[in-house]
Design an enzyme around this catalytic site. Structure first.
Site, mmCIF file in Angstrom:
data_model
loop_
_atom_site.group_PDB
_atom_site.id
_atom_site.type_symbol
_atom_site.label_atom_id
_atom_site.label_comp_id
_atom_site.label_asym_id
_atom_site.label_seq_id
_atom_site.Cartn_x
_atom_site.Cartn_y
_atom_site.Cartn_z
ATOM 1 N N LYS A 131 -7.464 3.235 -2.654
ATOM 2 C CA LYS A 131 -7.745 3.215 -1.217
ATOM 3 C C LYS A 131 -8.026 4.644 -0.759
ATOM 4 O O LYS A 131 -7.377 5.581 -1.221
ATOM 5 C CB LYS A 131 -6.533 2.612 -0.506
ATOM 6 C CG LYS A 131 -6.584 2.579 1.008
ATOM 7 C CD LYS A 131 -5.322 1.885 1.533
ATOM 8 C CE LYS A 131 -5.166 2.024 3.039
ATOM 9 N NZ LYS A 131 -3.937 1.354 3.527
ATOM 10 N N LYS A 174 -10.472 -0.047 -1.470
ATOM 11 C CA LYS A 174 -10.143 -0.280 -0.063
ATOM 12 C C LYS A 174 -10.494 0.954 0.758
ATOM 13 O O LYS A 174 -9.718 1.904 0.827
ATOM 14 C CB LYS A 174 -8.664 -0.630 0.118
ATOM 15 C CG LYS A 174 -8.297 -0.918 1.595
ATOM 16 C CD LYS A 174 -6.859 -1.367 1.760
ATOM 17 C CE LYS A 174 -6.468 -1.520 3.215
ATOM 18 N NZ LYS A 174 -5.068 -1.976 3.400
ATOM 19 N N ASP A 179 0.852 -1.187 0.000
ATOM 20 C CA ASP A 179 0.000 0.000 0.000
ATOM 21 C C ASP A 179 0.889 1.239 0.000
ATOM 22 O O ASP A 179 1.744 1.386 0.886
ATOM 23 C CB ASP A 179 -0.891 0.026 1.240
ATOM 24 C CG ASP A 179 -1.961 -1.061 1.235
ATOM 25 O OD1 ASP A 179 -1.816 -2.034 0.464
ATOM 26 O OD2 ASP A 179 -2.924 -0.941 2.013
#
Length: 253
Positions: free
Chosen positions: A166, A202, A103
């Site tokens: 995300k 996400k 990430d």
């Protein structure tokens, strides 16, 4: 509702991103996942364990559950303020140490300065650095000024190779919001129609209750459909969410 809660549990990246994390505390977190189905019969395992990159090897060595991924934040998380060479190296090292997923934060310094080519080039460099690992790009939607900016960041990230987009790092406020998630889902849908490539979502940051997770689950169901209701395309980033879902499931029985 029980099925939805269990689905949300299976989509959770169980996260510890504290400055006080230690090898011992991360091993303890990993052991809680190893014992998860013994402690919580009938419940699925979380999708992954998410940690700082220097703990990827700690999780990899301690994890005994097949199918649970190792996720590392990298690219100079959470600010993404460093040299691209440093970000690239950190991504490579995280994967070399066992991360299945990485990430990273979109380079806000270039994105907010409208230097979109530089922003995209940095993301492409980090995508190359992680190789076959899954790359999730954090947009930090709480600092993006409007819906148009969220849309621009979403498409830039996807076009630069993101496997997931995300919402937030959880380090700034506001973090995840349903409004931002709806915009991002709309972009994912448009991108899929244009390219045929499915990108995941996400939501992360401030998602701490079972009700929070269900809200985002329903947004994805409404805007992207049942195909996206799988850990392959929907994740929740959270440290407290798992306990809330477990408690809610115990109430339903």
């Amino acid at each position: 509702m029980e099925d939805v809660l269990k689905a949300c549990l299976s989509m959770t990246d169980l996260t510890s991103l504290k400055s006080t994390d230690t090898p011992g505390s991360i091993r303890k977190l990993t052991e809680s996942v190893n014992c998860f189905q013994t402690l919580h019969p009938g419940c699925p395992y979380p999708a992954s364990i998410c940690v700082y990159p220097n703990f990827a090897r700690t999780v990899k060595d301690a994890l005994t559950v097949p199918g649970v991924h190792v996720t590392a934040v990298a690219g100079c998380f959470p600010a993404s303020q460093s040299f691209i060479e440093v970000k690239e190296l950190e991504c490579r090292m995280a994967v070399a140490d066992g991360a299945d997923e990485v990430d990273v934060v979109i380079p806000l310094n270039s994105f907010l300065d409208s230097d979109l080519n530089r922003c995209s080039n940095e993301l492409r460099t980090m995508k190359t650095a992680v190789g076959d690992a899954i790359l999730k790009v954090i947009l930090e939607t709480g600092v993006l000024p409007d819906e148009g900016c969220i849309r621009e960041a979403s498409f830039l990230a996807m076009e630069s190779g993101a496997d997931f987009i995300k919402t937030s790092t959880g380090k700034l406020e506001p973090a995840a919001t349903p409004e931002a998630a709806r915009v991002m889902c709309s972009c994912i849908s448009e991108y899929y129609k244009k390219t045929g490539r499915k990108v995941g979502l996400k939501p992360a940051g401030g998602i701490s209750t079972a009700g929070d997770a269900v809200t985002y689950y329903e947004i994805v169901a409404e805007t992207l459909g049942e195909e996206w209701l799988t850990p392959r395309l929907l994740r929740f980033g959270a440290s407290r969410l798992v306990d809330s879902i477990i408690n809610q499931l115990s109430i339903t029985h």
